[in-house]
Scaffold this motif. Sequence first.
Motif, PDB file in Angstrom:
ATOM      1  N   UNK A  94       0.840  -1.209   0.000  1.00  0.00           N
ATOM      2  CA  UNK A  94       0.000   0.000   0.000  1.00  0.00           C
ATOM      3  C   UNK A  94       0.868   1.249   0.000  1.00  0.00           C
ATOM      4  N   UNK A  95       1.869   1.257   0.859  1.00  0.00           N
ATOM      5  CA  UNK A  95       2.749   2.424   0.980  1.00  0.00           C
ATOM      6  C   UNK A  95       3.494   2.707  -0.320  1.00  0.00           C
ATOM      7  N   UNK A  96       4.038   1.667  -0.954  1.00  0.00           N
ATOM      8  CA  UNK A  96       4.799   1.865  -2.188  1.00  0.00           C
ATOM      9  C   UNK A  96       3.907   2.287  -3.344  1.00  0.00           C
ATOM     10  N   UNK A  97       2.692   1.769  -3.380  1.00  0.00           N
ATOM     11  CA  UNK A  97       1.752   2.183  -4.435  1.00  0.00           C
ATOM     12  C   UNK A  97       1.422   3.660  -4.293  1.00  0.00           C
ATOM     13  N   UNK A 207      16.314  -7.700   4.222  1.00  0.00           N
ATOM     14  CA  UNK A 207      16.144  -8.772   5.208  1.00  0.00           C
ATOM     15  C   UNK A 207      14.753  -8.795   5.817  1.00  0.00           C
ATOM     16  N   UNK A 208      13.860  -7.935   5.318  1.00  0.00           N
ATOM     17  CA  UNK A 208      12.434  -7.979   5.663  1.00  0.00           C
ATOM     18  C   UNK A 208      11.675  -7.265   4.556  1.00  0.00           C
ATOM     19  N   UNK A 209      10.424  -7.620   4.368  1.00  0.00           N
ATOM     20  CA  UNK A 209       9.657  -7.103   3.233  1.00  0.00           C
ATOM     21  C   UNK A 209       9.518  -5.584   3.295  1.00  0.00           C
ATOM     22  N   UNK A 210       9.341  -5.030   4.472  1.00  0.00           N
ATOM     23  CA  UNK A 210       9.126  -3.587   4.577  1.00  0.00           C
ATOM     24  C   UNK A 210      10.349  -2.761   4.205  1.00  0.00           C
ATOM     25  N   UNK A 211      11.532  -3.387   4.168  1.00  0.00           N
ATOM     26  CA  UNK A 211      12.748  -2.669   3.773  1.00  0.00           C
ATOM     27  C   UNK A 211      12.735  -2.314   2.273  1.00  0.00           C
ATOM     28  N   UNK A 212      11.781  -2.893   1.544  1.00  0.00           N
ATOM     29  CA  UNK A 212      11.676  -2.578   0.118  1.00  0.00           C
ATOM     30  C   UNK A 212      11.389  -1.104  -0.123  1.00  0.00           C
ATOM     31  N   UNK A 213      10.687  -0.459   0.795  1.00  0.00           N
ATOM     32  CA  UNK A 213      10.290   0.935   0.592  1.00  0.00           C
ATOM     33  C   UNK A 213      11.519   1.820   0.388  1.00  0.00           C
ATOM     34  N   UNK A 214      12.449   1.772   1.309  1.00  0.00           N
ATOM     35  CA  UNK A 214      13.648   2.625   1.212  1.00  0.00           C
ATOM     36  C   UNK A 214      14.558   2.192   0.070  1.00  0.00           C
ATOM     37  N   UNK A 215      14.661   0.886  -0.158  1.00  0.00           N
ATOM     38  CA  UNK A 215      15.556   0.417  -1.215  1.00  0.00           C
ATOM     39  C   UNK A 215      15.028   0.810  -2.593  1.00  0.00           C
TER      40      UNK A 215
END
Length: 221
Positions: A94-97, A207-215
Amino acid sequence: MKYVFLDFDGTVADSSFGIYTAFKKACKKNNLLAPSYEIFKKEIGPPIDKIIRIFFPEVNDKILDNFIMIFREDYDNYSYKITKLYENVEETLISMKSKFKLNYVVVTNKPTQVCKNIIKDKGLDYIIDKTFGIDYRKKIFKENFKTKAECIQFALDALKINSREAIYVGDTLSDKNNTYNVNMIFIASTYGFYNWKKENLPKYNVNSFDKLIKLIEYIIK
């Protein structure tokens, strides 16, 4: 960047015990000694026929076909429900969208309908735009994709985008190699099934799904 392509097993969800449950049942029906869950889990990623060959390389085609039939009957109807999303998957999508205006496509070695059933059961069908399983083109070409690279390329063509307009997130070395074969950026989910080594870990990893946002924000910039 328009799309994030997601592997499913080991990236979006931990489906290992459900897969193992069906695998163990097929082993029992074919008088084969099932590996332990911990050993089996490390090999999840390829299609089931290839996983069988990892543990039982000497089985003949008759046993292989019977094994797959039993596995598919159990997993596709029952054991697929033994699946748990990794933490913060829905919130992260949701956040990335919202932040990056991204769309999501699952590209997986699972059969398409089974994966779509899990996505629906887990309440992600409203945010996952498309699912391409290993059997997606079978109705048209009468055969499964031979590799995930073929499946990824098919998805790119179907969406009318090029490989630089998408990122692939997966948890195995095979995912990495297949993604590189279509010249797409790859992000490794190190929390998944594969035990990454320093020498084969790609530049981009989480190392966790939520780290995708910053990467992904870093990659886009």
